[in-house]
Motif scaffolding. Structure first.
Motif, PDB file in Angstrom:
ATOM      1  N   PHE A  79      25.416 -59.151  16.045  1.00 62.44           N
ATOM      2  CA  PHE A  79      26.600 -59.156  16.905  1.00 62.44           C
ATOM      3  C   PHE A  79      27.388 -60.454  16.722  1.00 62.44           C
ATOM      4  O   PHE A  79      28.613 -60.434  16.515  1.00 62.44           O
ATOM      5  CB  PHE A  79      26.144 -58.989  18.356  1.00 62.44           C
ATOM      6  N   PHE A  80      26.695 -61.576  16.756  1.00 62.06           N
ATOM      7  CA  PHE A  80      27.368 -62.864  16.565  1.00 62.06           C
ATOM      8  C   PHE A  80      27.985 -62.950  15.164  1.00 62.06           C
ATOM      9  O   PHE A  80      29.134 -63.378  15.005  1.00 62.06           O
ATOM     10  CB  PHE A  80      26.385 -64.012  16.760  1.00 62.06           C
ATOM     11  N   ALA A  81      27.224 -62.569  14.162  1.00 60.34           N
ATOM     12  CA  ALA A  81      27.709 -62.684  12.788  1.00 60.34           C
ATOM     13  C   ALA A  81      28.946 -61.825  12.559  1.00 60.34           C
ATOM     14  O   ALA A  81      29.889 -62.249  11.868  1.00 60.34           O
ATOM     15  CB  ALA A  81      26.600 -62.288  11.808  1.00 60.34           C
ATOM     16  N   GLN A  82      28.951 -60.633  13.123  1.00 56.43           N
ATOM     17  CA  GLN A  82      30.111 -59.763  12.944  1.00 56.43           C
ATOM     18  C   GLN A  82      31.338 -60.325  13.657  1.00 56.43           C
ATOM     19  O   GLN A  82      32.451 -60.243  13.138  1.00 56.43           O
ATOM     20  CB  GLN A  82      29.778 -58.357  13.438  1.00 56.43           C
ATOM     21  N   LEU A  83      31.153 -60.899  14.841  1.00 60.31           N
ATOM     22  CA  LEU A  83      32.279 -61.519  15.526  1.00 60.31           C
ATOM     23  C   LEU A  83      32.786 -62.730  14.752  1.00 60.31           C
ATOM     24  O   LEU A  83      34.000 -62.936  14.613  1.00 60.31           O
ATOM     25  CB  LEU A  83      31.870 -61.946  16.934  1.00 60.31           C
ATOM     26  N   HIS A  84      31.868 -63.544  14.248  1.00 54.57           N
ATOM     27  CA  HIS A  84      32.260 -64.766  13.549  1.00 54.57           C
ATOM     28  C   HIS A  84      32.948 -64.466  12.217  1.00 54.57           C
ATOM     29  O   HIS A  84      33.588 -65.361  11.643  1.00 54.57           O
ATOM     30  CB  HIS A  84      31.033 -65.650  13.302  1.00 54.57           C
ATOM     31  N   ALA A  85      32.816 -63.236  11.736  1.00 52.74           N
ATOM     32  CA  ALA A  85      33.452 -62.872  10.468  1.00 52.74           C
ATOM     33  C   ALA A  85      34.937 -62.571  10.622  1.00 52.74           C
ATOM     34  O   ALA A  85      35.667 -62.519   9.624  1.00 52.74           O
ATOM     35  CB  ALA A  85      32.733 -61.666   9.854  1.00 52.74           C
ATOM     36  N   PHE A  86      35.409 -62.376  11.847  1.00 51.31           N
ATOM     37  CA  PHE A  86      36.834 -62.102  12.051  1.00 51.31           C
ATOM     38  C   PHE A  86      37.662 -63.340  11.722  1.00 51.31           C
ATOM     39  O   PHE A  86      37.241 -64.474  11.980  1.00 51.31           O
ATOM     40  CB  PHE A  86      37.101 -61.679  13.495  1.00 51.31           C
ATOM     41  N   ASP A  87      38.824 -63.116  11.165  1.00 54.63           N
ATOM     42  CA  ASP A  87      39.759 -64.199  10.862  1.00 54.63           C
ATOM     43  C   ASP A  87      40.247 -64.787  12.188  1.00 54.63           C
ATOM     44  O   ASP A  87      40.849 -64.077  12.994  1.00 54.63           O
ATOM     45  CB  ASP A  87      40.935 -63.651  10.054  1.00 54.63           C
ATOM     46  N   PRO A  88      39.993 -66.087  12.432  1.00 51.99           N
ATOM     47  CA  PRO A  88      40.433 -66.666  13.705  1.00 51.99           C
ATOM     48  C   PRO A  88      41.931 -66.522  13.941  1.00 51.99           C
ATOM     49  O   PRO A  88      42.361 -66.313  15.089  1.00 51.99           O
ATOM     50  CB  PRO A  88      40.027 -68.138  13.571  1.00 51.99           C
ATOM     51  N   ALA A  89      42.730 -66.610  12.878  1.00 50.97           N
ATOM     52  CA  ALA A  89      44.181 -66.477  13.048  1.00 50.97           C
ATOM     53  C   ALA A  89      44.544 -65.084  13.540  1.00 50.97           C
ATOM     54  O   ALA A  89      45.428 -64.925  14.406  1.00 50.97           O
ATOM     55  CB  ALA A  89      44.890 -66.786  11.734  1.00 50.97           C
ATOM     56  N   GLU A  90      43.862 -64.072  13.010  1.00 53.43           N
ATOM     57  CA  GLU A  90      44.134 -62.706  13.454  1.00 53.43           C
ATOM     58  C   GLU A  90      43.693 -62.507  14.906  1.00 53.43           C
ATOM     59  O   GLU A  90      44.358 -61.789  15.674  1.00 53.43           O
ATOM     60  CB  GLU A  90      43.419 -61.710  12.539  1.00 53.43           C
ATOM     61  N   MET A  91      42.584 -63.135  15.289  1.00 50.55           N
ATOM     62  CA  MET A  91      42.122 -62.980  16.672  1.00 50.55           C
ATOM     63  C   MET A  91      43.023 -63.741  17.642  1.00 50.55           C
ATOM     64  O   MET A  91      43.257 -63.287  18.765  1.00 50.55           O
ATOM     65  CB  MET A  91      40.673 -63.454  16.789  1.00 50.55           C
ATOM     66  N   LEU A  92      43.556 -64.874  17.202  1.00 49.69           N
ATOM     67  CA  LEU A  92      44.530 -65.571  18.036  1.00 49.69           C
ATOM     68  C   LEU A  92      45.766 -64.700  18.245  1.00 49.69           C
ATOM     69  O   LEU A  92      46.321 -64.629  19.345  1.00 49.69           O
ATOM     70  CB  LEU A  92      44.916 -66.902  17.384  1.00 49.69           C
ATOM     71  N   ALA A  93      46.184 -64.017  17.168  1.00 50.87           N
ATOM     72  CA  ALA A  93      47.338 -63.124  17.276  1.00 50.87           C
ATOM     73  C   ALA A  93      47.049 -61.953  18.211  1.00 50.87           C
ATOM     74  O   ALA A  93      47.964 -61.420  18.853  1.00 50.87           O
ATOM     75  CB  ALA A  93      47.725 -62.615  15.892  1.00 50.87           C
ATOM     76  N   ALA A  94      45.765 -61.564  18.297  1.00 51.13           N
ATOM     77  CA  ALA A  94      45.375 -60.464  19.191  1.00 51.13           C
ATOM     78  C   ALA A  94      45.244 -60.913  20.640  1.00 51.13           C
ATOM     79  O   ALA A  94      45.035 -60.083  21.518  1.00 51.13           O
ATOM     80  CB  ALA A  94      44.060 -59.852  18.718  1.00 51.13           C
ATOM     81  N   GLY A  95      45.353 -62.225  20.864  1.00 47.10           N
ATOM     82  CA  GLY A  95      45.307 -62.718  22.232  1.00 47.10           C
ATOM     83  C   GLY A  95      44.170 -63.657  22.549  1.00 47.10           C
ATOM     84  O   GLY A  95      44.080 -64.169  23.673  1.00 47.10           O
ATOM     85  N   ALA A  96      43.260 -63.896  21.579  1.00 45.77           N
ATOM     86  CA  ALA A  96      42.138 -64.796  21.842  1.00 45.77           C
ATOM     87  C   ALA A  96      42.644 -66.203  22.139  1.00 45.77           C
ATOM     88  O   ALA A  96      43.622 -66.669  21.543  1.00 45.77           O
ATOM     89  CB  ALA A  96      41.188 -64.825  20.651  1.00 45.77           C
ATOM     90  N   LEU A  97      41.966 -66.884  23.046  1.00 46.22           N
ATOM     91  CA  LEU A  97      42.289 -68.253  23.412  1.00 46.22           C
ATOM     92  C   LEU A  97      41.120 -69.163  23.040  1.00 46.22           C
ATOM     93  O   LEU A  97      39.980 -68.706  22.895  1.00 46.22           O
ATOM     94  CB  LEU A  97      42.547 -68.352  24.915  1.00 46.22           C
ATOM     95  N   PRO A  98      41.377 -70.454  22.879  1.00 44.31           N
ATOM     96  CA  PRO A  98      40.247 -71.386  22.718  1.00 44.31           C
ATOM     97  C   PRO A  98      39.348 -71.326  23.954  1.00 44.31           C
ATOM     98  O   PRO A  98      39.840 -71.232  25.078  1.00 44.31           O
ATOM     99  CB  PRO A  98      40.935 -72.755  22.594  1.00 44.31           C
ATOM    100  N   VAL A  99      38.029 -71.348  23.738  1.00 44.65           N
ATOM    101  CA  VAL A  99      37.116 -71.293  24.871  1.00 44.65           C
ATOM    102  C   VAL A  99      37.224 -72.596  25.663  1.00 44.65           C
ATOM    103  O   VAL A  99      37.470 -73.666  25.101  1.00 44.65           O
ATOM    104  CB  VAL A  99      35.658 -71.050  24.423  1.00 44.65           C
ATOM    105  N   GLY A 100      37.057 -72.513  26.959  1.00 44.84           N
ATOM    106  CA  GLY A 100      37.128 -73.699  27.795  1.00 44.84           C
ATOM    107  C   GLY A 100      35.960 -74.635  27.526  1.00 44.84           C
ATOM    108  O   GLY A 100      34.885 -74.221  27.076  1.00 44.84           O
TER     109      GLY A 100
END
Length: 249
Positions: A79-100
């Motif tokens: 689960f962690f490995a699959q999440l970490h494989a996503f392009d951070p730029a694409e996830m930011l575009a999808a709405g992801a924020l830096p964790v607090g």
């Protein structure tokens, strides 16, 4: 079915963000996650089928055999490995924020020290100094879940199988080593097993000391928060004591 009705603009924005992130990642994950449908209303709400199972508490984990513990660690590592494989730029575009970040300022933690025995206090202060001195994560910053404790899991205790994981509200972009910190709330043994499984799966070396320091900072910060709000101080204090007495990580 699970329905969420957010109150306030911040909560509405968070629900919309969680729905977008789940839509982006769910098709690519081996572990089941909520398939959320967002209804703009009014009122705004979300709906998804409940993942079958129950929360995974420490006592339940300790009753598991070695094979079930390893299977659970393998599922979390994938689960962690699959999440970490996503392009951070694409996830930011999808709405992801830096964790607090955890609040480990001197003033915030000042009430904590008197609640800890002297030996633990010395360990905790040393860990805090080391945590503050950490440089950039050698595995980088990736999109991750960062909230993988047992209260966010749908676990089949009879079969010893993880049926899914939920609550992506705290997912975002953060240091990879931090991903393993909340797992210890189930048991440090599971953290250690998950780290080993993640290393086998990805070929990336995880620094145990760095995970230890992230977890120490998390528990100290949460104890300070419980003291401030008058919450579960004794329970959270025990989590701090347990962490500095464990030897699994």
């Amino acid at each position: 079915m699970i329905f969420k009705f957010p109150e306030g603009e911040e909560a509405r924005a968070a629900l919309r963000r969680e729905a977008r992130l789940l839509a982006a990642v769910a098709p690519h994950l081996a572990l089941p996650v909520p398939r959320m449908t967002l209804h703009e209303g009014p009122p705004l709400f979300s709906a998804h089928a409940k993942l079958p199972g129950e929360t995974l508490l420490p006592d339940s984990y300790r009753r598991l055999g070695v094979a079930a513990r390893d299977r659970l660690a393998d599922d979390l590592a994938l689960f962690f490995a699959q999440l970490h494989a996503f392009d951070p730029a694409e996830m930011l575009a999808a709405g992801a924020l830096p964790v607090g970040v955890w609040d480990t300022r001197d003033g915030t933690l000042e009430p904590v020290w008197d609640l800890l025995p002297p030996a633990c206090r010395i360990q905790a202060r040393a860990a805090l100094d080391a945590y503050r001195a950490l440089r950039a994560d050698p595995l980088g910053e990736r999109y991750g879940f960062f909230d993988a404790h047992g209260w966010n899991m749908a676990f089949d205790a009879e079969r010893g199988v993880l049926n899914g994981i939920f609550d992506f509200a705290d997912s975002g972009i953060g240091p990879v080593h931090r991903e393993f910190a909340p797992v210890s709330l189930i048991d440090p043994d599971l953290t250690a097993r998950t780290i080993r499984a993640y290393e086998r799966l990805t070929g990336r070396a995880v620094e145990r000391r760095r995970v230890f320091l992230h977890t120490a900072a998390m528990r100290l910060s949460e104890l300070a928060g419980e003291i401030e709000t008058g919450g579960a101080v004794d329970w959270t204090r025990d989590l701090v004591l347990d962490w500095f007495s464990q030897r699994a990580v």
